[in-house]
Design a protein around this motif. Sequence first.
Motif, PDB file in Angstrom:
ATOM      1  N   GLY A 281      -7.090 -28.774  93.079  1.00  0.00           N
ATOM      2  CA  GLY A 281      -8.169 -27.762  92.425  1.00  0.00           C
ATOM      3  C   GLY A 281      -9.026 -27.270  93.205  1.00  0.00           C
ATOM      4  N   MET A 282      -9.430 -27.594  94.641  1.00  0.00           N
ATOM      5  CA  MET A 282     -10.809 -27.195  95.131  1.00  0.00           C
ATOM      6  C   MET A 282     -11.405 -25.980  95.020  1.00  0.00           C
ATOM      7  SD  MET A 282     -11.139 -29.615  98.735  1.00  0.00           S
ATOM      8  CE  MET A 282     -13.094 -28.986  99.231  1.00  0.00           C
ATOM      9  N   VAL A 283     -10.871 -24.947  95.023  1.00  0.00           N
ATOM     10  CA  VAL A 283     -11.277 -23.666  94.904  1.00  0.00           C
ATOM     11  C   VAL A 283     -12.050 -23.390  93.609  1.00  0.00           C
ATOM     12  CG1 VAL A 283      -8.946 -22.775  94.393  1.00  0.00           C
ATOM     13  CG2 VAL A 283     -11.001 -21.416  95.494  1.00  0.00           C
ATOM     14  N   VAL A 284     -10.715 -23.956  92.098  1.00  0.00           N
ATOM     15  CA  VAL A 284     -12.171 -23.729  90.976  1.00  0.00           C
ATOM     16  C   VAL A 284     -12.877 -24.098  90.773  1.00  0.00           C
ATOM     17  CG1 VAL A 284     -11.854 -24.632  88.374  1.00  0.00           C
ATOM     18  CG2 VAL A 284      -9.454 -24.025  89.971  1.00  0.00           C
ATOM     19  N   VAL A 285     -13.619 -25.081  91.452  1.00  0.00           N
ATOM     20  CA  VAL A 285     -14.875 -25.996  91.869  1.00  0.00           C
ATOM     21  C   VAL A 285     -16.426 -24.543  92.830  1.00  0.00           C
ATOM     22  CG1 VAL A 285     -16.436 -27.919  92.661  1.00  0.00           C
ATOM     23  CG2 VAL A 285     -14.465 -28.708  91.892  1.00  0.00           C
ATOM     24  N   VAL A 294     -13.748 -19.005  85.077  1.00  0.00           N
ATOM     25  CA  VAL A 294     -13.076 -19.387  85.490  1.00  0.00           C
ATOM     26  C   VAL A 294     -11.620 -18.852  84.278  1.00  0.00           C
ATOM     27  CG1 VAL A 294     -11.854 -20.877  86.222  1.00  0.00           C
ATOM     28  CG2 VAL A 294     -13.920 -20.651  86.944  1.00  0.00           C
ATOM     29  N   VAL A 295     -10.199 -18.847  84.532  1.00  0.00           N
ATOM     30  CA  VAL A 295      -9.276 -18.708  84.231  1.00  0.00           C
ATOM     31  C   VAL A 295      -8.176 -19.261  85.114  1.00  0.00           C
ATOM     32  CG1 VAL A 295      -7.304 -17.990  82.895  1.00  0.00           C
ATOM     33  CG2 VAL A 295      -9.240 -16.450  82.830  1.00  0.00           C
ATOM     34  N   THR A 296      -7.925 -20.505  84.689  1.00  0.00           N
ATOM     35  CA  THR A 296      -6.265 -21.160  85.381  1.00  0.00           C
ATOM     36  C   THR A 296      -4.803 -21.841  84.263  1.00  0.00           C
ATOM     37  OG1 THR A 296      -6.498 -23.244  86.559  1.00  0.00           O
ATOM     38  CG2 THR A 296      -7.809 -23.111  85.009  1.00  0.00           C
ATOM     39  N   THR A 297      -4.423 -21.438  85.013  1.00  0.00           N
ATOM     40  CA  THR A 297      -3.411 -22.735  84.165  1.00  0.00           C
ATOM     41  C   THR A 297      -3.344 -24.106  84.486  1.00  0.00           C
ATOM     42  OG1 THR A 297      -2.359 -23.025  86.186  1.00  0.00           O
ATOM     43  CG2 THR A 297      -1.075 -21.086  85.142  1.00  0.00           C
ATOM     44  N   LYS A 298      -3.163 -24.432  83.335  1.00  0.00           N
ATOM     45  CA  LYS A 298      -3.197 -25.822  82.937  1.00  0.00           C
ATOM     46  C   LYS A 298      -2.133 -26.563  83.394  1.00  0.00           C
ATOM     47  CE  LYS A 298      -4.297 -28.506  78.574  1.00  0.00           C
ATOM     48  NZ  LYS A 298      -3.770 -29.122  76.905  1.00  0.00           N
TER      49      LYS A 298
END
Length: 367
Positions: A281-285, A294-298
Amino acid sequence: MKVAFFYRRLNQGGIQRMLINCAEYFASSGHDVSIILIEKVGEYLDTIDPRIKIIPFENRQKANLFRSFKKILLKEEFDVLFTASPPLNIFAVLCKLFINTKTKIVISENNNTVSLFNNNKLTASKLTFFGIPLVYRFADCIVAVSKGLSDNLSSLALIPKHKIKTIYNPAFSNNLLMHMHDEISHPWLTDKQVPVLINVARLANAKNQKMLVHAVARVLKTRQVKLLIVGEGPLRDMLQEEIDKLNLREYIDLVGFQLNPVSWIAKSDLFVLSSDYEGFGMVVVEALATGVTVVTTKCDYGPSEIVNDGEYGYLASVGDEEDLANKILYALKNPLQKENQMQRAKDFHVDTVMEKYHELFTSLAVS
C-alpha cells in the motif's frame, strides 16, 4: 556492484514506483544499475534517472522469452537481479537454474497471492501460484514487503519464516516531497467549497472503488463532500455508470492517471483507500507524507501495518460500505495531527529502507 531490476513494463502501479525508487537509490550510490523490461513502454519511462540503463527484451513472444532473458543475463553478468511478482519471480529463478550464471536472484512478494483465487477465471497468475512452493526455495533470497505477507508466503510456499526477509517498500522519497506542491487545476481543489476526499489506485476489482462510491453516497446524506478518484484501469466505464446511476456526477470525479498524485493528495482533506487486499500500500505512505488524515480498509496485508493498527489512520472493515462511510464522517470531524502523519511516513523513506536492501545485495554479491 552491478544490479538489475526486472519487470514487465513501467506503467502505473505501486510495484513499478517501488522498483524505480530502488533503482534510483543504487544509481545515486554509484552502482551500475539496469532495469530489464519485457516491453519498453509505460508512463514512468520518461521519469527514469538517465544513469539507469533500460534493457528491453529482444523478443517478447512467449516462445522467445527465455532466450531473450538468457542473452541479457549472460551478456551483462549482473551481481544481483531483483524481481517483484510471482510469475516473474518463478521465471527468473527457473531461468537461472538452466543458465550458467553467477547472478544472484532476489525475489520479492508484493501481493496477497491468495487473492488470485477471488474469481473463477483461469489465468497465468493462478497457474503460477502452484509453482511457488516448488520454485521459490531455489531463489538466493526471498523478500516480503509486509509482516502479514511474509507469514502468508511462508505458509503458501512451505518455507520457514526465518528464510523470508520482511523489508517494507521504499515509498517515501525526496522526489515525492519535490512534487507535493505542484499546481493542480481541478476546480474542486483550487476553489474548495466542501471537504475533498481522494482515492489513488488502479481502477480494478482489488481496489473496490465501487464500494467507495456507495460509501460516499451514504456520507452525502449527512454532509457535503467531493470525491476525486485518481487512476486508470479496466473498471472505469463500470464506475462511471455506477456514479451516474446514483446521480453522483457532481460529487465524484474520475480524473484518470496522474504522474504525481501526491500533489493531488496534499491538497485534499482526506485520503481513502477502499481495497479488498493489498501487499503493502505505497500510496498510504504517500498520503501520510503530505500530513493528510488517512482512512483505509483493514485489508490483508500492508495498510494496517503502515498506520500501526489505527495510530496513524482510521481503519474500516473490508467490503463494508456503511463502516467506511462512518469512518469517513468520523475522520472529517477528527483529523489526525499532520506532524505525526509526516513523521510516520519517514519510517518508509527510501534512504532508511534501502540501507537494508544495500546490505542484502552486498552480502549476496560477495558470497
